[in-house]
Design a protein around this motif. Structure first.
Motif, PDB file in Angstrom:
ATOM      1  N   TRP A 195       0.830  -1.211   0.000  1.00  0.00           N
ATOM      2  CA  TRP A 195       0.000   0.000   0.000  1.00  0.00           C
ATOM      3  C   TRP A 195       0.862   1.257   0.000  1.00  0.00           C
ATOM      4  O   TRP A 195       1.805   1.391   0.766  1.00  0.00           O
ATOM      5  N   LEU A 196       0.508   2.196  -0.876  1.00  0.00           N
ATOM      6  CA  LEU A 196       1.181   3.486  -0.992  1.00  0.00           C
ATOM      7  C   LEU A 196       2.626   3.367  -1.451  1.00  0.00           C
ATOM      8  O   LEU A 196       3.481   4.169  -1.075  1.00  0.00           O
ATOM      9  N   ASP A 197       2.898   2.380  -2.239  1.00  0.00           N
ATOM     10  CA  ASP A 197       4.107   2.371  -3.055  1.00  0.00           C
ATOM     11  C   ASP A 197       4.151   3.719  -3.788  1.00  0.00           C
ATOM     12  O   ASP A 197       3.154   4.149  -4.378  1.00  0.00           O
ATOM     13  N   PRO A 198       5.282   4.416  -3.763  1.00  0.00           N
ATOM     14  CA  PRO A 198       5.302   5.752  -4.393  1.00  0.00           C
ATOM     15  C   PRO A 198       5.025   5.742  -5.882  1.00  0.00           C
ATOM     16  O   PRO A 198       4.695   6.787  -6.451  1.00  0.00           O
ATOM     17  N   ALA A 199       5.141   4.567  -6.518  1.00  0.00           N
ATOM     18  CA  ALA A 199       4.840   4.496  -7.948  1.00  0.00           C
ATOM     19  C   ALA A 199       3.349   4.357  -8.220  1.00  0.00           C
ATOM     20  O   ALA A 199       2.911   4.472  -9.366  1.00  0.00           O
ATOM     21  N   SER A 250      -5.069   5.701  -6.627  1.00  0.00           N
ATOM     22  CA  SER A 250      -5.167   4.244  -6.522  1.00  0.00           C
ATOM     23  C   SER A 250      -3.953   3.713  -5.761  1.00  0.00           C
ATOM     24  O   SER A 250      -3.063   3.083  -6.345  1.00  0.00           O
ATOM     25  N   PRO A 251      -3.909   3.911  -4.459  1.00  0.00           N
ATOM     26  CA  PRO A 251      -2.708   3.572  -3.688  1.00  0.00           C
ATOM     27  C   PRO A 251      -2.425   2.084  -3.585  1.00  0.00           C
ATOM     28  O   PRO A 251      -1.336   1.698  -3.152  1.00  0.00           O
ATOM     29  N   PRO A 301      -2.552  15.869  -5.201  1.00  0.00           N
ATOM     30  CA  PRO A 301      -3.948  15.939  -5.642  1.00  0.00           C
ATOM     31  C   PRO A 301      -4.791  14.744  -5.212  1.00  0.00           C
ATOM     32  O   PRO A 301      -6.013  14.769  -5.358  1.00  0.00           O
ATOM     33  N   GLY A 302      -4.179  13.697  -4.681  1.00  0.00           N
ATOM     34  CA  GLY A 302      -4.948  12.532  -4.278  1.00  0.00           C
ATOM     35  C   GLY A 302      -5.946  12.860  -3.179  1.00  0.00           C
ATOM     36  O   GLY A 302      -5.705  13.717  -2.326  1.00  0.00           O
TER      37      GLY A 302
END
Length: 872
Positions: A593-597, A602-603, A765-766
């Motif tokens: 979860w929340l890999d920077p890529a 869509s985390p 912006p997420g």
């Protein structure tokens, strides 16, 4: 040599030894005891101990007994006296025997039990006589009752037992009972409802008395959650549970409890919500409302509701309190009574005002974590208004909200009459009042600030339960966040009692829903409420891994025993859903979860295959459960889960490890999990994976490429396989994404996203963007264990490993931890190629000095120094 005097005598994990902090009314009938020996001469070894237990009734002489035990145990030793009953108060002293005989007695420690049996409660819930509508923002109300004690009574002891459906704050004869906030906190109310105990001996008096209770919506019926949230999760009616017991000098107990003698009426609190704030009209406030003789015009007889005393329980952890006050570091006068305040630190809390102005003047308080274009940036709050309103009564007033809490660094105060003087607005920092136990520092000020940010994110989110964030419309007990952060938390603060309470809710919700929910307490919310209840790795593994961490850090096997059924049920469920091939890819997973890529919206779209993450965690939890089972004497379970872990590891290697030793997901997270969870088939595959991980870090220029699953393990995976330089390169990178990038952008807490603020200063912006999440601060555990070099080498720090691994540009580092045995510390510095180390080992523990290029050696308690030449 003289025998030392014990200190810091404790019961279970209660913080009763902290003056003004410890709670009354615990729920233990046989509380285990622990103590420390702050100073002891060389060669000291405890040979035995004595415990003096004095039962202190409200009236009469104490009954004292002394119990002697042979041995050197001093941590969580069994209670030596008879079982405690409800309302009992005991005073305990400890004496230890050393080679020179018995030493002096410790200072006494005091414990008092609450109401332990359902039959101890005569109170019923007191609620409003009018019907409460569902699903709307309703006005909270007050309840009160007058009572009379004998005119010639001498008050020996008075205790107020308080809980609520909603939140409650009590007053006796116009004075507040205690200093706890957000009582009774948030638990899985259908399973567990805590009560608080207050000493009100100094508040009651002979003759006429009155008690009054403020009520607020809280988590009971207030709005909770995102996507609009839900109201009335637990019910529509607020209610106070009050039982006041006064013992007079003649031994008579007078009980004033929730019954038909109470009144309910409107107060000055017009609205109260945890997300949206409070509206308080001070013109409606009469300070006599909780005094005897108050003319309660417009008040009505309260209604009572039955009590299921079976769900009531005493607290195991500390209450929420104001732990600090912050003054603004900058104030901008925006004109027309509007001011923008910067408190210099993101935190959880609320504002206190001291103000004087015309009656009817409205002062509005808004809160935010960051500014954009010089004004509050409220977008990350989503639908949380985070706004408090005070209507002035005419004349000076001091006020702060009662039943709300906000996450913020900045506040806008509008409608202020006249000048905003120094001290007129302060921020009251609120969180669970845990004892600080761990510290870290180093020669890199950016790394120091990262560590301090982690501390503040813990403080901001350990608010009765471990939440994800303190500011927006969420603030839920996400299990994955806590699971990855638990080692860091357990070093920095005494979190045992706090987490024992929450883990009881984890087990209760798991039993009800068939799996460990993604957050606890569980409530159905939006998209998450529509998902099937299936096991999600990283999150559900909290059932196994967090009790294991607490045992490692405290030496308490009882937490393993209490949570064992929950841990076992989790692993069995994962085994069932994975099926015969042992690959955990058949249910929904959040993965890394929340890999920077991952895209901002869509985390969960990480670059590491979710099934790889889930299978790695499956093997790891099975292996740890096997060790727990062995420790608890569950031999057949220990064999079963050891075999299961081997099967899963083999399946992992067959599915996810390529012939060249690389992982099928060629990512930092995949290689880190495989290395640290020992999932690779042989030394060659391990070397290949370690080298590939180091290559990935170098190719990324030191930028981080991990999310919730990979971040806690990536630096360990590097440093434990000889790639210390790459681990430090990750740590000290300031490029985005990295741990230090937020620090360079002015962060004072850990962000939810690596780029919660973009390099141009705009907010990500997420929709999901918080500036105060602790999960990615899990790297602090590596700072403590590897950079500074202090870690438990046996449960409870009975043996302490000092193993610093210097690197990067650091020239010094230090850490200290208040272990169960006392203070342990390490400091090191580099002078050319020479490493100088100083360590401190508390009495009762031993140390292992493990320095680069040398063989580990054991040291006893005391202070030790060493110098070694680092390998070139």
């Amino acid at each position: 040599m003289s025998t030392p005097r014990p200190a810091s005598v404790r019961f279970e994990h209660h913080q009763l030894g902290r003056p003004g902090v410890g709670r009354l009314g615990v729920g233990d009938t046989r509380p285990r005891l622990s103590w420390q020996v702050p100073e002891a001469p060389a060669g000291y070894l405890q040979l035995g101990y004595r415990v003096e237990v004095a039962f202190e009734p409200p009236v009469g002489r104490p009954q004292t007994s002394v119990h002697e035990v042979r041995g050197n145990e001093q941590l969580l030793v069994p209670w030596p006296a008879r079982d405690l009953a409800s309302r009992e108060r005991v005073r305990v002293r400890v004496q230890v025997e050393g080679p020179d005989g018995w030493g002096p007695w410790s200072e006494p420690a005091v414990l008092e039990t609450g109401l332990l049996a359902a039959g101890d409660w005569s109170a019923r819930f007191v609620t409003a006589p009018w019907p409460e509508r569902a699903g709307t923002d309703r006005r909270p109300f007050l309840v009160r009752r007058e009572f009379t004690l004998p005119a010639d009574a001498r008050i020996a002891r008075a205790r107020l037992y308080l809980s609520a459906h909603g939140l409650a704050e009590a007053e006796v004869n116009g004075r507040r009972a205690g200093d706890e906030e957000l009582t009774p906190g948030w638990t899985s109310y259908a399973h567990r409802l805590r009560y608080a105990t207050f000493d009100v001996t100094d508040l009651v008096r002979p003759g006429a008395n009155a008690i009054g209770v403020w009520l607020g919506d809280g988590w009971w019926r207030g709005r909770i959650g995102f996507e609009g949230g839900v109201h009335d999760v637990y019910g529509t009616d607020l209610a106070a549970l009050v039982q006041l017991e006064v013992v007079t000098a003649d031994g008579t107990r007078h009980t004033i409890a929730g019954d038909g003698g109470w009144q309910a009426g409107p107060g000055p609190l017009l609205f109260s919500g945890l997300y949206d704030g409070e509206r308080f009209d001070a013109r409606l406030y009469d300070p006599a409302w909780s005094l005897p003789g108050f003319a309660a015009a417009g008040w009505e007889p309260a209604r009572t509701a039955p009590l299921d005393a079976g769900v009531l329980g005493a607290p195991t952890g500390p209450p929420v309190r104001c732990t600090e006050e912050l003054r603004p570091v900058a104030v901008q006068d925006k004109g027309n009574g509007r001011h923008l305040l910067d408190f210099g630190q993101n935190h959880s809390g609320r504002l206190r005002l001291r103000v004087d102005g015309p009656a009817g003047t409205e002062i509005t308080l808004r809160h935010a974590e960051v500014l954009q274009d010089g004004e509050l940036c409220a977008r990350p709050l989503r639908e949380a208004a985070a706004t408090d309103v005070l209507v002035l009564p005419g004349g000076p007033v001091e006020w702060e909200p009662r039943f709300t809490i906000h996450g913020y660094r900045y506040a806008e105060v509008s409608g202020w009459p006249g000048d905003l003087e120094d001290g007129a607005v302060v921020s009251r920092v609120l969180h669970s009042d845990m004892a600080r136990t761990g510290w870290f520092s180093c020669s890199d000020p950016l790394v120091d600030r990262l560590h301090e940010n982690t501390v503040w994110s813990l403080r901001s989110n350990f608010v009765d339960l471990p939440t994800d964030c303190p500011q927006r419309d969420e603030r839920l007990g996400w299990t994955g966040d806590l699971q990855v952060f638990a080692p860091t938390a357990a070093f920095l603060y005494d979190v045992s009692g706090f987490l024992h309470s929450w883990l009881a809710d984890v087990a209760a919700e798991q039993a009800e829903h068939g799996t460990v929910p993604l957050y606890v307490p569980w409530i159905p919310l939006g998209l998450w409420g529509r998902f099937p209840m299936v096991p999600a790795a990283v999150w559900g593994d909290v059932a196994v891994l967090t009790p294991d961490v607490l045992h490692s850090r405290t030496g308490d096997t009882e937490v393993l025993r209490r949570q064992y059924a929950s841990a076992r049920a989790w692993v069995e469920q994962v085994a069932t859903t994975a099926g015969p091939d042992r690959i955990a890819d058949k249910t929904f997973q959040l993965g890394d979860w929340l890999d920077p890529a991952a895209p901002p919206d869509s985390p969960a779209q990480a670059t590491t295959e979710p099934g790889l993450v889930a299978t790695a965690y499956f093997a790891h939890s099975a292996r740890r459960l096997s060790a727990v089972a062995a420790l608890l004497g569950e031999a057949s379970d220990a064999r079963r889960y050891a075999d299961l872990a081997q099967e899963v590891a083999a399946a992992f290697a067959g599915r996810f490890v390529r012939a060249d030793g690389r992982l099928s997901s060629d990512t930092q997270t995949a290689h880190s999990l495989a290395l640290l969870f020992d999932l690779l088939p042989g030394d060659d595959a391990r070397r290949a994976a370690a080298d590939r991980l180091a290559d990935l870090v170098r190719q990324a220029g030191g930028r981080i490429a991990t999310g919730f699953a990979g971040t806690p393990v990536v630096t360990d995976a590097l440093s434990s396989t000889g790639h210390v330089a790459e681990a430090y390169r990750l740590l000290q990178s300031t490029a985005c994404p990295s741990w230090l990038y937020p620090v360079t952008m002015g962060a004072t807490t850990v962000w939810e996203r690596w780029d919660s603020m973009l390099p141009d200063g705009s907010v990500n912006p997420g929709d999901m963007t918080s500036f105060n999440h602790y999960a990615l601060g899990a790297v602090a555990d590596w700072l403590h264990r590897v950079v500074a070099g202090i870690a438990p080498d046996a449960p409870g720090y009975r043996r302490i490993r000092f193993a610093p691994r210097p690197g990067g540009t650091l020239t010094s580092a230090a850490a200290a931890h208040l272990t169960p045995y006392g203070r342990a510390s390490i400091s090191w510095s580099l002078d050319g190629g020479l490493l100088r180390v100083a360590v401190e080992v508390p009495p009762g523990a031993t140390g292992v000095l493990d320095l680069p290029g040398t063989e580990p050696r054991e040291v006893g308690h005391g202070r030790h120094t060493a110098e070694v030449a680092l390998p070139a």
